[in-house]
Design a protein around this motif. Structure first.
Motif, PDB file in Angstrom:
ATOM      1  N   ASP A 104     -40.873  31.179 -20.029  1.00  0.00           N
ATOM      2  CA  ASP A 104     -40.662  30.321 -21.199  1.00  0.00           C
ATOM      3  C   ASP A 104     -40.389  31.112 -22.467  1.00  0.00           C
ATOM      4  N   ALA A 145     -32.012  33.398 -20.487  1.00  0.00           N
ATOM      5  CA  ALA A 145     -31.282  32.127 -20.542  1.00  0.00           C
ATOM      6  C   ALA A 145     -30.821  31.693 -19.157  1.00  0.00           C
ATOM      7  N   TYR A 148     -33.751  30.068 -17.377  1.00  0.00           N
ATOM      8  CA  TYR A 148     -34.521  29.060 -18.114  1.00  0.00           C
ATOM      9  C   TYR A 148     -34.198  27.648 -17.639  1.00  0.00           C
ATOM     10  N   ASP A 149     -35.235  26.884 -17.431  1.00  0.00           N
ATOM     11  CA  ASP A 149     -35.119  25.487 -17.015  1.00  0.00           C
ATOM     12  C   ASP A 149     -35.131  24.611 -18.262  1.00  0.00           C
ATOM     13  N   ASP A 150     -33.984  23.996 -18.578  1.00  0.00           N
ATOM     14  CA  ASP A 150     -33.873  23.196 -19.793  1.00  0.00           C
ATOM     15  C   ASP A 150     -34.801  21.988 -19.799  1.00  0.00           C
ATOM     16  N   ARG A 151     -35.350  21.639 -18.660  1.00  0.00           N
ATOM     17  CA  ARG A 151     -36.292  20.521 -18.618  1.00  0.00           C
ATOM     18  C   ARG A 151     -37.663  20.918 -19.148  1.00  0.00           C
ATOM     19  N   GLY A 155     -38.478  26.833 -25.121  1.00  0.00           N
ATOM     20  CA  GLY A 155     -37.886  28.135 -24.850  1.00  0.00           C
ATOM     21  C   GLY A 155     -37.849  28.986 -26.110  1.00  0.00           C
ATOM     22  N   LEU A 193     -27.782  29.431 -27.965  1.00  0.00           N
ATOM     23  CA  LEU A 193     -28.829  28.799 -27.161  1.00  0.00           C
ATOM     24  C   LEU A 193     -29.425  27.550 -27.802  1.00  0.00           C
ATOM     25  N   ASP A 195     -28.361  24.492 -28.341  1.00  0.00           N
ATOM     26  CA  ASP A 195     -28.187  23.208 -27.655  1.00  0.00           C
ATOM     27  C   ASP A 195     -29.056  23.082 -26.416  1.00  0.00           C
ATOM     28  N   ARG A 196     -29.649  24.182 -25.986  1.00  0.00           N
ATOM     29  CA  ARG A 196     -30.545  24.150 -24.826  1.00  0.00           C
ATOM     30  C   ARG A 196     -32.019  24.084 -25.243  1.00  0.00           C
ATOM     31  N   GLY A 197     -32.251  23.950 -26.531  1.00  0.00           N
ATOM     32  CA  GLY A 197     -33.625  23.854 -27.012  1.00  0.00           C
ATOM     33  C   GLY A 197     -34.357  25.178 -27.048  1.00  0.00           C
ATOM     34  N   ILE A 198     -33.620  26.290 -27.014  1.00  0.00           N
ATOM     35  CA  ILE A 198     -34.209  27.631 -27.059  1.00  0.00           C
ATOM     36  C   ILE A 198     -34.025  28.181 -28.471  1.00  0.00           C
TER      37      ILE A 198
END
Length: 267
Positions: A104, A145, A148-151, A155, A193, A195-198
């Motif tokens: 994470d 990245a 990484y699990d976007d769910r 992150g 990154l 848009d992937r919440g990281i």
């Protein structure tokens, strides 16, 4: 992520922390802070670099470092890796995923430091400093990245510079140039990154007492710090822990200068 009176807890998080090879170091303090908050942590070290420096390796070696963090086990894993090897960043991340299933939080705290002025600087050291300090930070972020699990929320990528964007370091050009690149890459990596919440942020901790400076330099720099002392590794670790927490989810693309009011112009 649970919260208690002592701050955010990270008992559902897995972190990779690089540059953990000395109990006096920032990486060690970060790993200890995250472990205390409940995270599972994989630490990376490369002790041959310390052995080349005036401060040397940890007196107890990596065995003492790992013991001080609670020992290699279910919540702590260790890998030795030389980031001069372009394949090493991916291997470090693969080791963490194999141990814990996912990662994470990435904290790229490692650094290569060799003193070379303009008259002394060599192409070989420029290349090596870039490989370890700059290239490895990018490749670690790429490997993080990729797995990484976007769910999974939260992150985090946290990089390290040393204030090269705020003041010159003419006696340590390879280090200054390569670490200065971290400041430049922060915003672009953050955008890549977002848009992937990281989130991606960089910490400049200023002068921190990790045992590398001699008494003369320590006294000289202390005169430029309002508190009259250098920063402490645990103070850096608390900032990193906060950036790694859910409380910092609105902060990204920033270089955070946590220098205790360092006045570079004081002679």
């Amino acid at each position: 992520m649970a919260i208690d009176d002592d701050g955010p807890m990270m008992d559902d998080k897995v972190a990779v922390v690089t540059g953990v090879s000395r109990r006096a170091g920032i990486g060690y303090a970060i790993a200890r802070e995250l472990l205390a908050q409940g995270a599972k942590v994989l630490v990376q070290s490369w002790t041959p670099h310390d052995a080349e420096q005036t401060w040397g390796e940890d007196p107890g070696g990596m065995e003492a470092v790992l013991a001080g963090l609670g020992g290699d086990g279910d919540r702590l894993r260790h890998v030795a890796a030389d980031f001069a090897d372009p394949e090493a960043p991916a291997r470090v991340m693969e080791r963490a995923v194999a141990a814990y299933g996912h990662v994470d939080v990435l904290i790229a705290n490692h650094a290569r430091s060799v003193r070379q002025s303009l008259t002394e600087v060599t192409a070989a050291e420029l290349d090596l400093a870039w490989a370890v300090n700059g290239r490895a930070s990018v490749l670690l972020t790429q490997a993080f990245a990729a797995q990484y699990d976007d769910r999974r929320p939260g992150g985090r990528v946290i990089l390290f510079t040393s204030g090269q964007h705020l003041g010159p370091m003419p006696g340590e050009l390879p280090y200054a140039i390569s670490k200065g690149a971290i400041q430049q890459m922060t915003l672009s990596l953050a955008d890549a990154l977002a848009d992937r919440g990281i989130t991606v942020n960089t910490v400049n901790p200023g002068p921190v007492d990790t045992g590398w400076a001699d008494a003369e330099l320590t006294a000289h720099v202390s005169r430029s710090l309002p508190a009259g002392r250098w920063g402490r590794p645990e103070e850096v670790a608390r900032l990193v822990r906060w950036l790694a927490s859910d409380e910092a989810n609105w902060i990204t693309g920033q270089v955070i200068n946590s220098e205790g009011g360092f006045r570079r112009w004081v002679s």
